[in-house]
Scaffold this motif. Structure first.
Motif, PDB file in Angstrom:
ATOM      1  N   TYR A  40     -15.740  -4.605   1.003  1.00 38.04           N
ATOM      2  CA  TYR A  40     -15.878  -3.264   1.560  1.00 38.04           C
ATOM      3  C   TYR A  40     -14.546  -2.691   2.041  1.00 38.04           C
ATOM      4  CZ  TYR A  40     -20.760  -4.660   1.502  1.00 38.04           C
ATOM      5  OH  TYR A  40     -22.005  -5.101   1.110  1.00 38.04           O
ATOM      6  N   LEU A  41     -13.507  -3.511   2.030  1.00 39.80           N
ATOM      7  CA  LEU A  41     -12.195  -3.053   2.506  1.00 39.80           C
ATOM      8  C   LEU A  41     -11.380  -2.539   1.331  1.00 39.80           C
ATOM      9  CD1 LEU A  41     -11.449  -5.904   5.089  1.00 39.80           C
ATOM     10  CD2 LEU A  41     -12.320  -3.598   5.545  1.00 39.80           C
ATOM     11  N   LYS A  42     -11.880  -1.470   0.725  1.00 39.15           N
ATOM     12  CA  LYS A  42     -11.237  -0.853  -0.419  1.00 39.15           C
ATOM     13  C   LYS A  42     -10.991   0.615  -0.102  1.00 39.15           C
ATOM     14  CE  LYS A  42     -12.257  -4.693  -2.716  1.00 39.15           C
ATOM     15  NZ  LYS A  42     -11.238  -5.722  -3.034  1.00 39.15           N
ATOM     16  N   GLY A  43      -9.947   1.179  -0.698  1.00 38.04           N
ATOM     17  CA  GLY A  43      -9.706   2.599  -0.517  1.00 38.04           C
ATOM     18  C   GLY A  43      -8.267   2.960  -0.792  1.00 38.04           C
ATOM     19  N   ASP A  44      -7.992   4.258  -0.817  1.00 38.00           N
ATOM     20  CA  ASP A  44      -6.602   4.704  -0.934  1.00 38.00           C
ATOM     21  C   ASP A  44      -5.830   4.306   0.318  1.00 38.00           C
ATOM     22  OD1 ASP A  44      -6.947   6.144  -3.459  1.00 38.00           O
ATOM     23  OD2 ASP A  44      -8.229   7.469  -2.279  1.00 38.00           O
ATOM     24  N   ILE A  45      -6.496   4.420   1.451  1.00 36.38           N
ATOM     25  CA  ILE A  45      -5.958   3.933   2.724  1.00 36.38           C
ATOM     26  C   ILE A  45      -6.997   3.023   3.350  1.00 36.38           C
ATOM     27  CG2 ILE A  45      -5.370   4.619   5.093  1.00 36.38           C
ATOM     28  CD1 ILE A  45      -4.102   7.147   3.897  1.00 36.38           C
ATOM     29  N   VAL A  46      -6.569   1.860   3.815  1.00 37.98           N
ATOM     30  CA  VAL A  46      -7.437   0.956   4.570  1.00 37.98           C
ATOM     31  C   VAL A  46      -6.767   0.752   5.926  1.00 37.98           C
ATOM     32  CG1 VAL A  46      -8.600  -1.267   4.657  1.00 37.98           C
ATOM     33  CG2 VAL A  46      -8.207  -0.161   2.445  1.00 37.98           C
ATOM     34  N   VAL A  96       7.403  -8.166  10.826  1.00 37.59           N
ATOM     35  CA  VAL A  96       6.372  -8.753   9.964  1.00 37.59           C
ATOM     36  C   VAL A  96       5.707  -7.668   9.119  1.00 37.59           C
ATOM     37  CG1 VAL A  96       4.095  -9.869   9.950  1.00 37.59           C
ATOM     38  CG2 VAL A  96       5.930 -10.765  11.415  1.00 37.59           C
ATOM     39  N   LEU A  97       5.345  -6.548   9.742  1.00 44.08           N
ATOM     40  CA  LEU A  97       4.686  -5.463   9.011  1.00 44.08           C
ATOM     41  C   LEU A  97       5.612  -4.873   7.947  1.00 44.08           C
ATOM     42  CD1 LEU A  97       2.814  -3.703  11.957  1.00 44.08           C
ATOM     43  CD2 LEU A  97       1.848  -5.225  10.224  1.00 44.08           C
ATOM     44  N   ASP A  98       6.893  -4.728   8.276  1.00 43.16           N
ATOM     45  CA  ASP A  98       7.859  -4.234   7.291  1.00 43.16           C
ATOM     46  C   ASP A  98       7.947  -5.176   6.088  1.00 43.16           C
ATOM     47  OD1 ASP A  98       8.605  -1.903   8.631  1.00 43.16           O
ATOM     48  OD2 ASP A  98      10.216  -2.902   9.749  1.00 43.16           O
ATOM     49  N   SER A  99       7.938  -6.478   6.367  1.00 42.60           N
ATOM     50  CA  SER A  99       8.069  -7.459   5.285  1.00 42.60           C
ATOM     51  C   SER A  99       6.872  -7.434   4.347  1.00 42.60           C
ATOM     52  CB  SER A  99       8.245  -8.867   5.864  1.00 42.60           C
ATOM     53  OG  SER A  99       7.027  -9.357   6.419  1.00 42.60           O
ATOM     54  N   ASN A 158      -3.696  -9.307   2.771  1.00 46.78           N
ATOM     55  CA  ASN A 158      -4.536  -9.714   1.651  1.00 46.78           C
ATOM     56  C   ASN A 158      -5.969  -9.195   1.770  1.00 46.78           C
ATOM     57  OD1 ASN A 158      -2.387 -11.057   0.491  1.00 46.78           O
ATOM     58  ND2 ASN A 158      -2.982 -13.074   1.262  1.00 46.78           N
ATOM     59  N   ALA A 159      -6.388  -8.889   2.994  1.00 48.03           N
ATOM     60  CA  ALA A 159      -7.720  -8.317   3.178  1.00 48.03           C
ATOM     61  C   ALA A 159      -7.794  -6.888   2.665  1.00 48.03           C
ATOM     62  CB  ALA A 159      -8.108  -8.360   4.653  1.00 48.03           C
ATOM     63  N   GLY A 160      -6.635  -6.244   2.512  1.00 47.86           N
ATOM     64  CA  GLY A 160      -6.612  -4.893   1.963  1.00 47.86           C
ATOM     65  C   GLY A 160      -5.987  -3.844   2.852  1.00 47.86           C
ATOM     66  N   PHE A 161      -5.619  -4.195   4.073  1.00 48.73           N
ATOM     67  CA  PHE A 161      -5.096  -3.204   5.011  1.00 48.73           C
ATOM     68  C   PHE A 161      -3.687  -2.762   4.599  1.00 48.73           C
ATOM     69  CE2 PHE A 161      -8.341  -5.417   7.420  1.00 48.73           C
ATOM     70  CZ  PHE A 161      -9.029  -4.352   7.984  1.00 48.73           C
ATOM     71  N   ASN A 162      -3.487  -1.435   4.567  1.00 49.82           N
ATOM     72  CA  ASN A 162      -2.157  -0.913   4.256  1.00 49.82           C
ATOM     73  C   ASN A 162      -1.632   0.076   5.291  1.00 49.82           C
ATOM     74  OD1 ASN A 162      -3.835   1.237   3.605  1.00 49.82           O
ATOM     75  ND2 ASN A 162      -3.212   1.374   1.464  1.00 49.82           N
ATOM     76  N   VAL A 163      -2.449   0.410   6.302  1.00 49.06           N
ATOM     77  CA  VAL A 163      -2.019   1.278   7.396  1.00 49.06           C
ATOM     78  C   VAL A 163      -2.588   0.723   8.698  1.00 49.06           C
ATOM     79  CG1 VAL A 163      -2.097   3.589   8.409  1.00 49.06           C
ATOM     80  CG2 VAL A 163      -1.924   3.337   5.921  1.00 49.06           C
TER      81      VAL A 163
END
Length: 358
Positions: free
Chosen positions: A73-79, A146-149, A119-124
């Motif tokens: 369920y963790l899908k989208g243009d933004i997660v 860490v987030l930058d990397s 890896n769970a899908g979070f990008n923001v």
């Protein structure tokens, strides 16, 4: 065609809906499969294990299965989610001291846990909250590194108030606010409006998150007034949300109360006032309403206007961790609180698990 002619044709051919009914009809599958719509998946607080005050607060299997039950369920243009703590391997002294450590909450996730979230899908992610200060300046520095990397977009610190990026050939700007030290202030509405207005001139879509409101089951309702918790002003989240939308924001996502709250559509823009505890291991109260939370699949159009939302209800327990809730408790919580807090709202909750305009 006038209305009388329309009715005559309907009687002849039967099965027609009235013009009004046709305008109201929403095909959720059509929206979800529309290539021009933007899908923003949003959740609340994330803290998947802490080495403070001891490794006893780390999850089984080193946290690798933290999101296993909800991964699809963790899908989208933004997660999106709220990072409720720091990434830090160093043994830096926390904000707590020995005299208060029993009732002090400080979260120090091992730095490699960042990859689990990625890896769970979070990008923001928002890092505008009280827990970004748990391990002082080193905690903030290591967390951002860490987030930058991992190429995860984040915002909310005074020295990182917003982030701009491009997805599907659309320019996005993301801002995060909180009532806490070293974060972009939720209290300064004029500055918030100025910043949103400036970013809207340069971007197609502006996303805003806030960490605000009192904590716990006594604070489930949106009061439309400043919320005070343990002598701290946690902000007027209603006034804040409306102010940033007035200035050009397209979506507002709230977190902080550790419970699920109502949603609202204001000027065609969607507001989630609190997304609750999503994946929070260890020293978190996840009993009762504090243990349920939504995954929101929010669909907006190219102008940032709300189209529809899907609510996937989740629950947490100490024994099973994060799971899908087949009873849809988070959905019903959102519905009931929206009915109570925004009487006369224009949202339709008639299909279980879905939100649309009436």
């Amino acid at each position: 065609m006038n209305y009388l002619k329309y009715l005559i044709l309907c009687l002849i051919f039967s099965g027609c809906n009235s013009p009004k009914q046709k305008l109201q009809a929403v095909n959720f599958d059509q929206i979800e499969n529309n290539q021009d719509s933007i899908l923003i998946t949003a959740v609340g607080d994330i803290m998947i294990g802490s080495t403070y005050p001891s490794p006893l607060h780390l999850p089984p299997n080193d946290g690798i299965n933290s999101f296993k039950a909800v991964q699809n369920y963790l899908k989208g243009d933004i997660v999106f989610g709220n990072l409720e703590g720091t990434f830090l391997n160093d043994d830096t002294p926390p904000k707590c001291n020995d005299s208060i450590s029993k009732n002090c909450y400080a979260f120090r996730m091992p730095e490699h846990y960042g990859k689990i979230i990625k890896n769970a899908g979070f990008n923001v992610l928002s890092i505008a909250n009280n827990h970004i200060n748990d391990f002082k300046s080193l905690g903030r520095k290591r967390t951002t590194k860490v987030l930058d990397s991992l190429n995860i977009h984040y915002a909310g610190l005074i020295n990182k108030p917003y982030k701009s990026f491009t997805i599907k050939n659309k320019k996005f700007a993301f801002l995060a606010f909180a009532p806490n030290a070293n974060t972009l202030s939720i209290h300064n509405l004029n500055e918030a409006k100025r910043l949103v207005d400036s970013l809207k001139k340069e971007n197609h879509i502006v996303l805003v998150s806030f960490h605000g409101g009192g904590e716990g089951t006594d604070f489930e309702h949106v009061t439309r007034a400043p919320e005070i918790y343990i002598n701290e002003n946690r902000g007027n989240v209603y006034a804040f949300s409306h102010a940033v939308i007035d200035a050009g924001a397209d979506l507002v996502l709230g977190h902080g109360p550790h419970v699920t709250r109502a949603v609202e559509v204001y000027k065609n823009k969607f507001i989630a006032y609190s997304l609750g505890n999503f994946c929070t291991y260890g020293k978190f109260n996840i009993s009762g309403p504090s243990g349920i939370a939504p995954i929101l699949n929010i669909y907006i159009n190219e102008k940032g206007d709300f189209m529809s939302a899907k609510v996937i209800s989740t629950a947490q327990s100490k024994s099973e961790g994060l799971t899908i809730d087949s009873l849809n408790n988070a959905f019903y919580k959102i519905k009931n609180l929206t009915d109570a807090d925004f009487k006369g709202h224009q949202l339709d909750f008639s299909k279980v698990g879905y939100i649309k305009l009436k």
